[in-house]
Design an enzyme around this catalytic site. Sequence first.
Site, short mmCIF file in Angstrom:
data_model
loop_
_atom_site.label_atom_id
_atom_site.label_comp_id
_atom_site.label_asym_id
_atom_site.label_seq_id
_atom_site.Cartn_x
_atom_site.Cartn_y
_atom_site.Cartn_z
N ASP A 86 1.02 -1.21 0.01
CA ASP A 86 0.01 -0.26 0.11
C ASP A 86 0.98 1.04 0.33
OD1 ASP A 86 0.75 -0.28 2.06
OD2 ASP A 86 -1.12 0.49 3.54
N GLU A 87 2.16 1.67 -0.18
CA GLU A 87 3.11 2.52 -0.72
C GLU A 87 4.43 2.45 -1.54
OE1 GLU A 87 4.43 4.78 3.47
OE2 GLU A 87 4.64 2.26 3.48
#
Length: 168
Positions: free
Chosen positions: A50-51
Amino acid sequence: RSAMPMFQALKLCPEAVVVKPRFDAYVETSRAIRGMMEALTPAVEPLSLDEAYLDVTEPKKGPQSATLIAAAIRERIEKETGLTASAGISFNKFLAKVASDINKPNGMKVIPPEEALAFLEELDIKEFHGIGRVTAEKMRRMGIFKGRDLKRFSEIEMVQRFGKVGRH
């Protein structure tokens, strides 16, 4: 909080309902979001599911502004997945990462070059990316509470106190 170990969460909140994770769905959504990013810039450096860091110096299409690109990606993520996203915009990875944590969840923070030094001088040492709880406590014992306090120490002094990681 995010990334808290389950045993700790259950200790703090024994009545919590634990839902079985669906890693296949997380990976699928992560790939879809990465595709959205890669549609705008070829320079996508994933950090986790998620990054990611994006270099939008030369975007493929769309706006030429990092702020407008971040806003467009966040809007598309929400529209196509129902998820919110935070973004940090700056001229290097360190500041972008710190900025992305400031207005979470679902926020955006810009740190332009002319504001970077003042921003870092006022930043609490525990907010520096890469400084964990133990290191932050050791720094507090040394009188380092904010970025401006850190400036008093040379790289050599930091290496002497923290080993090779002191360089960073």
